[in-house]
Design a protein around this motif. Structure first.
Motif, short mmCIF file in Angstrom:
data_model
loop_
_atom_site.label_atom_id
_atom_site.label_comp_id
_atom_site.label_asym_id
_atom_site.label_seq_id
_atom_site.Cartn_x
_atom_site.Cartn_y
_atom_site.Cartn_z
N SER A 106 -112.28 3.79 8.10
CA SER A 106 -111.60 5.08 7.94
C SER A 106 -110.80 5.44 9.18
CB SER A 106 -112.60 6.18 7.59
OG SER A 106 -113.41 6.49 8.69
N ILE A 107 -111.33 5.12 10.35
CA ILE A 107 -110.60 5.41 11.59
C ILE A 107 -109.35 4.55 11.68
CG2 ILE A 107 -110.68 5.16 14.10
CD1 ILE A 107 -113.61 5.97 13.95
N LEU A 108 -109.51 3.28 11.41
CA LEU A 108 -108.38 2.37 11.53
C LEU A 108 -107.32 2.63 10.46
CD1 LEU A 108 -110.30 -0.89 12.43
CD2 LEU A 108 -108.97 0.57 13.96
N ASN A 109 -107.72 3.14 9.32
CA ASN A 109 -106.77 3.47 8.26
C ASN A 109 -106.26 4.89 8.38
OD1 ASN A 109 -106.93 0.95 7.10
ND2 ASN A 109 -108.56 1.53 5.69
N ASP A 110 -106.76 5.62 9.39
CA ASP A 110 -106.37 7.00 9.64
C ASP A 110 -106.59 7.87 8.42
OD1 ASP A 110 -103.46 8.83 10.72
OD2 ASP A 110 -105.53 8.99 11.37
N GLU A 111 -107.72 7.65 7.75
CA GLU A 111 -108.07 8.47 6.60
C GLU A 111 -108.66 9.78 7.08
OE1 GLU A 111 -110.81 6.24 4.22
OE2 GLU A 111 -109.40 4.60 3.92
N THR A 112 -108.39 10.83 6.39
CA THR A 112 -108.99 12.11 6.74
C THR A 112 -110.40 12.17 6.17
OG1 THR A 112 -108.07 13.16 4.80
CG2 THR A 112 -106.78 13.32 6.82
#
Length: 81
Positions: free
Chosen positions: A31-37
């Protein structure tokens, strides 16, 4: 060009990721690497606790500590026990 230290840190992280078996950790990193909220929200009770703690901090009612002070206090307690 990247510094040798930066490259080393990246390789160390990759090594840790390769050896992890924790799905929650992998999901978090993804999630961090995909910049997901994040879908996580604080409850009203949690928001109230944060607001009260913030008010106490700004009023000087409760002391604040630097990260180094916190670490030193914990170390002192561990050595006293």
């Amino acid at each position: 060009m990247q510094s040798a230290n930066l490259q080393k840190q990246k390789l160390e992280l990759i090594e840790k990721i390769i050896h992890t078996d924790d799905q929650n950790t992998l999901d978090f990193l993804k999630s961090i690497l995909n910049d997901e909220t994040s879908d996580y929200e604080l409850t009203d009770e949690q928001k109230q606790i944060v607001e009260e703690a913030t008010a106490k901090y700004y009023s000087g009612e409760e002391p604040s500590f630097t990260w180094d002070e916190v670490k030193n206090n914990i170390r002192k307690r561990n050595f006293q026990d």
